[in-house]
Design a protein around this motif. Sequence first.
Motif, mmCIF file in Angstrom:
data_model
loop_
_atom_site.group_PDB
_atom_site.id
_atom_site.type_symbol
_atom_site.label_atom_id
_atom_site.label_comp_id
_atom_site.label_asym_id
_atom_site.label_seq_id
_atom_site.Cartn_x
_atom_site.Cartn_y
_atom_site.Cartn_z
ATOM 1 N N SER A 138 23.314 -11.824 -56.543
ATOM 2 C CA SER A 138 22.829 -12.135 -55.200
ATOM 3 C C SER A 138 23.082 -13.603 -54.848
ATOM 4 O O SER A 138 23.490 -13.925 -53.729
ATOM 5 N N TYR A 194 17.082 -10.285 -73.031
ATOM 6 C CA TYR A 194 16.457 -9.008 -72.655
ATOM 7 C C TYR A 194 17.320 -7.832 -73.103
ATOM 8 O O TYR A 194 16.805 -6.792 -73.521
ATOM 9 N N GLU A 239 21.209 -9.038 -61.530
ATOM 10 C CA GLU A 239 21.256 -8.758 -60.084
ATOM 11 C C GLU A 239 20.921 -10.014 -59.265
ATOM 12 O O GLU A 239 21.500 -10.238 -58.196
ATOM 13 N N GLU A 240 19.998 -10.823 -59.793
ATOM 14 C CA GLU A 240 19.691 -12.083 -59.096
ATOM 15 C C GLU A 240 20.910 -13.015 -59.120
ATOM 16 O O GLU A 240 21.217 -13.679 -58.125
ATOM 17 N N PRO A 269 15.406 -3.123 -67.900
ATOM 18 C CA PRO A 269 15.015 -3.450 -66.510
ATOM 19 C C PRO A 269 14.993 -4.959 -66.238
ATOM 20 O O PRO A 269 15.448 -5.409 -65.191
ATOM 21 N N LYS A 270 14.468 -5.742 -67.201
ATOM 22 C CA LYS A 270 14.446 -7.201 -67.025
ATOM 23 C C LYS A 270 15.863 -7.777 -67.052
ATOM 24 O O LYS A 270 16.182 -8.703 -66.297
ATOM 25 N N LEU A 306 18.599 -6.225 -66.176
ATOM 26 C CA LEU A 306 19.230 -5.839 -64.915
ATOM 27 C C LEU A 306 18.762 -6.740 -63.770
ATOM 28 O O LEU A 306 19.575 -7.188 -62.946
ATOM 29 N N LYS A 307 17.465 -7.031 -63.749
ATOM 30 C CA LYS A 307 16.909 -7.887 -62.700
ATOM 31 C C LYS A 307 17.549 -9.284 -62.733
ATOM 32 O O LYS A 307 17.874 -9.871 -61.695
ATOM 33 N N ALA A 308 17.747 -9.817 -63.954
ATOM 34 C CA ALA A 308 18.338 -11.153 -64.099
ATOM 35 C C ALA A 308 19.777 -11.166 -63.589
ATOM 36 O O ALA A 308 20.171 -12.050 -62.814
#
Length: 483
Positions: free
Chosen positions: A456, A438, A452-453, A445-446, A448-450
């Motif tokens: 977490s 990505y 951040e997961e 955005p994708k 960042l989402k990966a």
Amino acid sequence: MTSKVEESLSKYKNYLDSQQNHEPETLARLLFDIALEYQKISNLENALEFYKKALEATSLKDSSREKSIILTNIGNIYQIKGDIEKALNYQKEALEAFVLAGFAQGIAKTSTNIGNIYHGKGDLHKALKYHQEALNIFEKGGHSQDLASTLGNIGNIYQDKGDLKDALEYQEKSLKIFEEIKYLPGIAAGLTNLGNISKLQLDLDKALDFYKKALEIEKQVSNPRGIANDLGNIGNIYQAKGNFEEALRYHAQALKIDEEIGSLQGMANHLGNMGNIHKVKGELDKALDYQNGALSIFEKLKLSQGIATALENIGNIYLAKDELDRALQYHERALNIRKEKGLIQKLPHTLGHIGNIYKIKGDSDKALLFYKEALTIDQETGHTHGIADTYGNIGKIHQDRGDLQKALEFYEKALKIDRELNYIRGITQSLGNMGNIYQIEKDLPKALKAYEEIYSIFEKINFAKGMEEALKNIKHIKGLENV
């Protein structure tokens, strides 16, 4: 030679000297005792010699049950030596004899042994079948200790499949039974198995807690081999945490114990672990010394599995030295041993290593051939997590070729499997690979989402090293967004 071996040999010689007519039953029992003591100290050649003599003596009496027990132990030794086909033949002959004798517990225990062999071969489907057969018998017979052990064995198979959810369920059932019957060695084994699962889930603090509890029990029951094993496991956790000096300290303690009790196999394992630590530290020549020491012992013991593993470790050191051709030679030697001896379990792993080397050499076509061979074996043997790993490797080939969509397809396949298995290491690796794609595609955005997961997931298990790397990627993406 230990005092117990000497004692058993003395009893045997005294019997031969004192009796003109030797009872086959007594002779077989004395020979069996000698073999057993040799096996305890990993002197497999002598153990094998005396078990076969015991088998000859037993055959004179033609006792199916006693004959089966000896056949089983001979099979166990061939399994340790890595001669899988001989191991299977002896165990299956033992199983037939137990069936003829109508001895249900013997049938169950031999089915367990055959299941363990198939597990060692990497044929997880057949391994599960034989362990389930043993489980059915133990459940009917009320053999609590054997039932708990079998549940643990099935848990280990699910662990190797990458199905950590089912693995955890079986290991917890196993431990509960061991605790109910207050069988301390079983409790220690159960805690170790739970530690292994926690380690794979990267929950290193929980794994460390399990291993330390197991260590205390092994000390309580005065089991030096178990103590050494737990010390080694603790050392591996400290290595994973990046505390290399503490890791080396624990492995050195484990090595000392195995030297004192004469466990050559244990010594080789610890030398290999210490070599791996020195490799990570960048001390490659020292790492080579340790791995060559491990290889020498495994070769002396004729343990094919250990020889192959040591060869791979040496190959990885040469890879770190950028000596690709030499690295390839060692991995190919390991591959040949695994194929010749039918050691399927680690075969896809070895094929993956060779594929990685060809990938580094720039020969993506050849790398892909090795990855596809690994994939086929994992699919045939039911090693689900191995399938996900290989999908990841194939994805990297397509990424290197610039086919990002194809790469993403394989990463998504790997992620789907690892999510189903709840395999944290695999989930975070796949998310990281997808995040990289990505990022290349400028889909921030994708990406960042990966990342951040990933953060977490690691935060929940307090895996500091993973959190640090994920946070670095998150900050990088946010920096790009602000440009």
